[in-house]
Design an enzyme around this catalytic site. Structure first.
Site, PDB file in Angstrom:
ATOM      1  N   CYS A   2      -8.363  -1.902  -0.981  1.00  0.00           N
ATOM      2  CA  CYS A   2      -9.579  -1.883  -1.806  1.00  0.00           C
ATOM      3  C   CYS A   2     -10.807  -1.737  -0.902  1.00  0.00           C
ATOM      4  O   CYS A   2     -10.713  -1.759   0.311  1.00  0.00           O
ATOM      5  CB  CYS A   2      -9.707  -3.196  -2.558  1.00  0.00           C
ATOM      6  SG  CYS A   2      -8.219  -3.677  -3.433  1.00  0.00           S
ATOM      7  N   ARG A  27     -10.976   4.481  -0.900  1.00  0.00           N
ATOM      8  CA  ARG A  27     -10.036   3.416  -0.516  1.00  0.00           C
ATOM      9  C   ARG A  27      -9.273   2.885  -1.710  1.00  0.00           C
ATOM     10  O   ARG A  27      -8.307   2.129  -1.576  1.00  0.00           O
ATOM     11  CB  ARG A  27     -10.801   2.265   0.142  1.00  0.00           C
ATOM     12  CG  ARG A  27     -11.552   2.610   1.408  1.00  0.00           C
ATOM     13  CD  ARG A  27     -12.395   1.447   1.894  1.00  0.00           C
ATOM     14  NE  ARG A  27     -11.541   0.314   2.207  1.00  0.00           N
ATOM     15  CZ  ARG A  27     -10.985   0.127   3.404  1.00  0.00           C
ATOM     16  NH1 ARG A  27     -11.173   1.020   4.350  1.00  0.00           N
ATOM     17  NH2 ARG A  27     -10.225  -0.906   3.651  1.00  0.00           N
ATOM     18  N   TRP A  75      -7.675  -0.975  -5.539  1.00  0.00           N
ATOM     19  CA  TRP A  75      -6.410  -0.224  -5.577  1.00  0.00           C
ATOM     20  C   TRP A  75      -5.362  -1.292  -5.834  1.00  0.00           C
ATOM     21  O   TRP A  75      -5.065  -2.104  -4.954  1.00  0.00           O
ATOM     22  CB  TRP A  75      -6.179   0.498  -4.248  1.00  0.00           C
ATOM     23  CG  TRP A  75      -4.986   1.385  -4.252  1.00  0.00           C
ATOM     24  CD1 TRP A  75      -4.738   2.437  -5.096  1.00  0.00           C
ATOM     25  CD2 TRP A  75      -3.855   1.326  -3.392  1.00  0.00           C
ATOM     26  NE1 TRP A  75      -3.539   3.028  -4.797  1.00  0.00           N
ATOM     27  CE2 TRP A  75      -2.975   2.374  -3.754  1.00  0.00           C
ATOM     28  CE3 TRP A  75      -3.496   0.516  -2.339  1.00  0.00           C
ATOM     29  CZ2 TRP A  75      -1.767   2.613  -3.110  1.00  0.00           C
ATOM     30  CZ3 TRP A  75      -2.305   0.751  -1.684  1.00  0.00           C
ATOM     31  CH2 TRP A  75      -1.446   1.779  -2.070  1.00  0.00           C
ATOM     32  N   ASN A 101     -10.232  -7.869  -0.251  1.00  0.00           N
ATOM     33  CA  ASN A 101      -9.354  -6.744   0.080  1.00  0.00           C
ATOM     34  C   ASN A 101      -8.234  -7.311   0.931  1.00  0.00           C
ATOM     35  O   ASN A 101      -8.484  -7.921   1.968  1.00  0.00           O
ATOM     36  CB  ASN A 101     -10.112  -5.665   0.862  1.00  0.00           C
ATOM     37  CG  ASN A 101      -9.164  -4.582   1.375  1.00  0.00           C
ATOM     38  OD1 ASN A 101      -8.156  -4.294   0.729  1.00  0.00           O
ATOM     39  ND2 ASN A 101      -9.451  -4.013   2.520  1.00  0.00           N
ATOM     40  N   GLY A 102      -6.990  -7.168   0.473  1.00  0.00           N
ATOM     41  CA  GLY A 102      -5.850  -7.697   1.244  1.00  0.00           C
ATOM     42  C   GLY A 102      -4.816  -8.279   0.311  1.00  0.00           C
ATOM     43  O   GLY A 102      -4.795  -7.987  -0.886  1.00  0.00           O
ATOM     44  N   GLU A 488       5.141  18.018   7.264  1.00  0.00           N
ATOM     45  CA  GLU A 488       3.713  17.791   6.975  1.00  0.00           C
ATOM     46  C   GLU A 488       3.233  18.735   5.874  1.00  0.00           C
ATOM     47  O   GLU A 488       2.510  18.341   4.961  1.00  0.00           O
ATOM     48  CB  GLU A 488       2.901  17.971   8.247  1.00  0.00           C
ATOM     49  CG  GLU A 488       1.393  17.893   8.091  1.00  0.00           C
ATOM     50  CD  GLU A 488       0.884  16.593   7.470  1.00  0.00           C
ATOM     51  OE1 GLU A 488       1.668  15.613   7.367  1.00  0.00           O
ATOM     52  OE2 GLU A 488      -0.284  16.564   7.042  1.00  0.00           O
ATOM     53  N   LYS A 492       1.630  17.500   2.297  1.00  0.00           N
ATOM     54  CA  LYS A 492       0.327  17.958   1.796  1.00  0.00           C
ATOM     55  C   LYS A 492       0.451  18.444   0.357  1.00  0.00           C
ATOM     56  O   LYS A 492      -0.325  18.098  -0.506  1.00  0.00           O
ATOM     57  CB  LYS A 492      -0.231  19.096   2.671  1.00  0.00           C
ATOM     58  CG  LYS A 492      -0.750  18.688   4.017  1.00  0.00           C
ATOM     59  CD  LYS A 492      -2.033  17.884   4.018  1.00  0.00           C
ATOM     60  CE  LYS A 492      -1.930  16.426   3.949  1.00  0.00           C
ATOM     61  NZ  LYS A 492      -1.312  15.623   4.912  1.00  0.00           N
ATOM     62  N   GLU A 495       1.279  15.502  -2.174  1.00  0.00           N
ATOM     63  CA  GLU A 495       0.308  14.434  -2.437  1.00  0.00           C
ATOM     64  C   GLU A 495      -0.937  14.923  -3.162  1.00  0.00           C
ATOM     65  O   GLU A 495      -1.648  14.115  -3.749  1.00  0.00           O
ATOM     66  CB  GLU A 495      -0.056  13.690  -1.162  1.00  0.00           C
ATOM     67  CG  GLU A 495      -0.736  14.464  -0.087  1.00  0.00           C
ATOM     68  CD  GLU A 495      -1.076  13.570   1.114  1.00  0.00           C
ATOM     69  OE1 GLU A 495      -1.265  12.368   0.961  1.00  0.00           O
ATOM     70  OE2 GLU A 495      -1.135  14.106   2.219  1.00  0.00           O
ATOM     71  N   HIS A 511      23.412  22.943   5.032  1.00  0.00           N
ATOM     72  CA  HIS A 511      24.267  21.753   4.785  1.00  0.00           C
ATOM     73  C   HIS A 511      23.871  21.067   3.489  1.00  0.00           C
ATOM     74  O   HIS A 511      23.839  19.836   3.419  1.00  0.00           O
ATOM     75  CB  HIS A 511      24.145  20.795   5.981  1.00  0.00           C
ATOM     76  CG  HIS A 511      24.547  21.400   7.282  1.00  0.00           C
ATOM     77  ND1 HIS A 511      25.859  21.665   7.616  1.00  0.00           N
ATOM     78  CD2 HIS A 511      23.793  21.880   8.302  1.00  0.00           C
ATOM     79  CE1 HIS A 511      25.908  22.232   8.805  1.00  0.00           C
ATOM     80  NE2 HIS A 511      24.672  22.381   9.245  1.00  0.00           N
ATOM     81  N   LYS A 610      -6.706   6.117   0.716  1.00  0.00           N
ATOM     82  CA  LYS A 610      -6.888   6.719   2.023  1.00  0.00           C
ATOM     83  C   LYS A 610      -6.240   5.892   3.118  1.00  0.00           C
ATOM     84  O   LYS A 610      -5.721   6.419   4.079  1.00  0.00           O
ATOM     85  CB  LYS A 610      -8.378   6.900   2.343  1.00  0.00           C
ATOM     86  CG  LYS A 610      -8.651   7.592   3.665  1.00  0.00           C
ATOM     87  CD  LYS A 610      -8.002   8.965   3.726  1.00  0.00           C
ATOM     88  CE  LYS A 610      -8.175   9.618   5.079  1.00  0.00           C
ATOM     89  NZ  LYS A 610      -7.381  10.851   5.212  1.00  0.00           N
TER      90      LYS A 610
HETATM   91  C1  AGP Z   1      -1.554  11.640   4.685  1.00  0.00           C
HETATM   92  O1  AGP Z   1      -2.068  12.798   4.062  1.00  0.00           O
HETATM   93  C2  AGP Z   1      -1.479  10.466   3.753  1.00  0.00           C
HETATM   94  N1  AGP Z   1      -2.754  10.184   3.195  1.00  0.00           N
HETATM   95  C3  AGP Z   1      -0.780   9.259   4.331  1.00  0.00           C
HETATM   96  O2  AGP Z   1       0.563   9.619   4.548  1.00  0.00           O
HETATM   97  C4  AGP Z   1      -1.321   8.716   5.672  1.00  0.00           C
HETATM   98  O3  AGP Z   1      -1.049   9.627   6.706  1.00  0.00           O
HETATM   99  C5  AGP Z   1      -0.599   7.396   5.989  1.00  0.00           C
HETATM  100  O4  AGP Z   1      -0.904   6.471   4.980  1.00  0.00           O
HETATM  101  C6  AGP Z   1      -0.968   6.816   7.354  1.00  0.00           C
HETATM  102  O5  AGP Z   1      -2.350   6.536   7.386  1.00  0.00           O
HETATM  103  P1  AGP Z   1      -3.034   6.214   8.818  1.00  0.00           P
HETATM  104  O6  AGP Z   1      -2.898   7.449   9.644  1.00  0.00           O
HETATM  105  O7  AGP Z   1      -4.445   5.898   8.473  1.00  0.00           O
HETATM  106  O8  AGP Z   1      -2.293   5.065   9.416  1.00  0.00           O
END
Ligand code: AGP
Length: 615
Positions: A2, A27, A75, A101-102, A488, A492, A495, A511, A610
């Site tokens: 959050c 966040r 969040w 937050n936590g 990767e 992308k 997500e 396989h 994020k």
């Molecule tokens: C990447 O596009 C994602 N948002 C997510 O996988 C991110 O890379 C992951 O949560 C790790 O975050 P960080 O690099 O801030 O530790």
């Protein structure tokens, strides 16, 4: 995970809070709220499910006066997104409001104890338990708010960044942190608090990063006090200067932060490389390595821990360090590492990769690695965040704030730093010939212009994306350095477009996944002219033989694959070990434009945050 903000000063708190919450929405954004001190000792609390804009609509026409306030954008971790689970939480006596937050790990037993003391709970959150606990201590009497907060936190297990204000006391704000970030902005006659520095930018550049188990007492007209839970206090405040501009936070004319950050990569890689390669391209200088030369020289292996995109960068780092640095490397998901009985010791170097520097799983892995005696090295982006402050040393990637939830410029920055680390290790260990250092280092120095050239593919990729707007599944295939690139690229797409996509080693396709291939299944195949090109060429043939659609990422002039693939995206040639950095750019663009075609919120995809600061 959050976002929290707070303000105590001469101005109107509401505007600072709302503006700050907008900047923190990346966040978490499933509910939001503010609490404001009011005349006659009333606390005014407004909360709403949804985004900060929904909260603003709720407060229209309402009394939002007050020069002390706290705010929160959520969040959800405990309890579904709703008004009653939104923060701030007001205690039963009504005398305090709290944002958090936590995660409070032991909130259940605490809640039961408080219930036996006559407390009732309106939400499912762990945060409300903390608010009631502080209230219980205050109601018992004999404690000021700061003392009650410290006593309550002494009973709490878990992670927190909190801000607490008291009814009828517009001159006091108490904040504290453990494992969740909290930054304090020290202005002229006003003080700001926030989960990271973005809400503070534009108000003051004087900031203090609160440390674990610290409590800050902010009193109007008095110097800031930073105390510790065990009754001590910070010898010196260690106020730092914030080097962030408002412009850096805005979109710079792009429709979204993500597109801005994709196009920023030439300049962010310039920043990332600055001062780290001598101008003649013969030597790499990473102070985090050279200052700890002995630890790296006696290292028997490197273990890299990370999550998500950073884990993909780690897989590339493994190849880079093994090939150029001459050291064995293991890569672990941070979450798996900490529960996998790691056999780590003094002779190991653990590298933690994290854009945010706040990912809970990675932070916990760092703390475990330190306990086990390893030398811990961070590769992070957010200066002053928890992970860099928990490691022995490290290297910042310096790509500036990455606001889009889907990581782009941070990924290319991470891989670039990993290449620098590998070269630096090869240099100090004597395992890399000077001409090899020079060859790769000069290619790194040319990266900004190489990426600039690659970005010229954008209109072509945008046009290509229209072909796949309604695809249901994608396969991403690559080999060697570009197997992680395939992972990767798939992440992308997943997500931000919500289309299912799977990254696979190209050779592994036969396989099992090859059963998926048909005319409706596009395969994105990364096939630069590297040592595995001809192997990947045969994979392209295998897909085509089964009627599959192939989008091939190739080097200019590769007629062999061009004659086979349905679509090609041609990228500039670079040394094999750097191809992931270049090849990832068209994959970022492809995911972006498909998601835009589908009307997705690319900066804030559903369900994502994020930085995942909870387990
Ligand atoms: C990447 O596009 C994602 N948002 C997510 O996988 C991110 O890379 C992951 O949560 C790790 O975050 P960080 O690099 O801030 O530790």
């Amino acid at each position: 995970m959050c976002g929290i903000v707070g303000y105590l000063g001469g101005g109107k708190a509401y505007g600072v809070l709302i503006g700050g919450l907008h900047r923190l929405e990346y966040r978490g954004y499933d509910s939001a709220g503010v609490a404001l001190e009011g005349r006659g000792g009333k606390l005014k609390v407004y909360r709403s499910r949804g985004k900060v804009a929904d909260l603003e609509r709720l407060t229209e026409g309402k009394d939002t006066s007050g020069c002390l306030g706290i705010g929160h954008t959520r969040w959800a971790t405990h309890g579904e997104p709703s008004e009653r689970n939104a923060h701030p939480h007001v205690s039963q006596s009504g005398r305090l409001a709290l944002v958090h937050n936590g995660t409070i790990e032991n909130y259940r037993p605490l809640r039961e104890t408080l219930r036996q003391c006559g407390y009732h709970f309106n939400s499912e959150t762990d945060t409300e338990v903390l608010a009631q606990l502080v209230d219980y201590i205050l109601e018992r009497g004999g404690r000021s708010l700061p003392e009650a907060v410290k006593e309550a936190l002494g009973q709490v297990e878990g992670a927190y960044a909190i801000a607490v204000m008291e009814r009828g006391n517009p001159d006091l704000l108490v904040v504290a942190r453990k494992s969740s970030p909290l930054v304090i902005g020290v202005g002229e006659g006003e003080t700001f608090v926030a989960s990271d520095a973005t809400p503070i930018v534009g108000y003051t550049d004087r900031v203090l990063y609160l440390k674990d188990n610290e409590v800050a007492v902010i009193r109007r007209g008095k110097p800031l006090e930073v105390q510790t839970l065990d009754g001590g206090s910070r010898p010196s405040l260690d106020i730092q200067t914030l080097r962030l501009s408002v412009a850096q936070l805005e979109k710079g004319g792009f429709p979204t932060f993500m597109l801005k950050e994709i196009f920023e990569q030439p300049s962010t890689l310039t920043d990332c490389l600055r001062g780290r390669i001598t101008s003649d391209g013969k030597r790499v200088v990473l102070s985090g390595v050279t200052d700890n030369r002995e630890r790296f020289l006696r290292a028997r292996r490197i273990v890299i821990v990370a999550c998500g995109t950073s884990w993909h960068a780690a897989l590339i780092g493994k190849r880079l360090i093994q090939q150029l640095g001459g050291l064995p490397v293991e890569v672990e998901y941070a979450s798996e590492f900490r529960y996998g009985c790691p056999r780590i010791g003094e002779e190991d170097v653990v590298v933690a990769i994290s854009q945010s520097g706040e990912t809970a799983d990675t932070l916990a892995a760092v703390q475990l690695a330190r306990e086990l005696g390893a030398f811990v090295y961070g590769i992070c982006n957010v200066v002053g965040s928890s992970i860099p402050r928990s490691t022995h040393s490290g290297t910042y990637i310096h790509v500036g704030p990455e606001i889009g939830v889907a990581s782009t410029k941070a990924f290319t920055g991470q891989v670039t730093v990993l290449a620098l680390l590998a070269l630096c290790l090869g240099q100090i260990r004597g395992t890399l010939a000077e001409e090899d250092v020079e060859r790769v280092a000069k290619a790194l120095l040319r990266l900004p212009e190489t990426i600039e050239e690659t970005l010229r593919l954008a209109p072509e990729v945008e046009q290509l994306s229209k072909t796949f707007t309604f695809a249901h599944n994608f396969l991403y295939l690559g080999r060697g350095y570009n197997y992680p690139t395939a992972l990767e690229g798939a992440l992308k797409l997943k997500e931000i477009s919500y289309i299912h996509a799977e990254g696979y080693p190209a050779a592994e396709m036969k396989h099992g996944p090859i059963a998926l291939i048909d005319h409706e299944m596009p395969s994105v195949i990364i096939a630069p002219n590297d040592s595995l090109h001809d192997k990947v060429l045969s994979n392209v043939q295998q897909v085509k033989a089964r009627g599959g659609i192939v989008v091939a990422v190739i080097n200019k002039g590769d007629e062999a694959i061009k004659s086979l693939a349905d679509f090609v995206l041609e990228i500039p040639a670079v040394p094999e070990c750097l191809t992931p950095i270049v090849a990832s750019v068209p994959l970022q663009l492809l995911a972006y434009y498909i998601a835009v075609n589908k009307g997705r919120n690319v900066d804030r995809p559903r369900n994502l945050a994020k930085s995942v600061t909870v387990e």
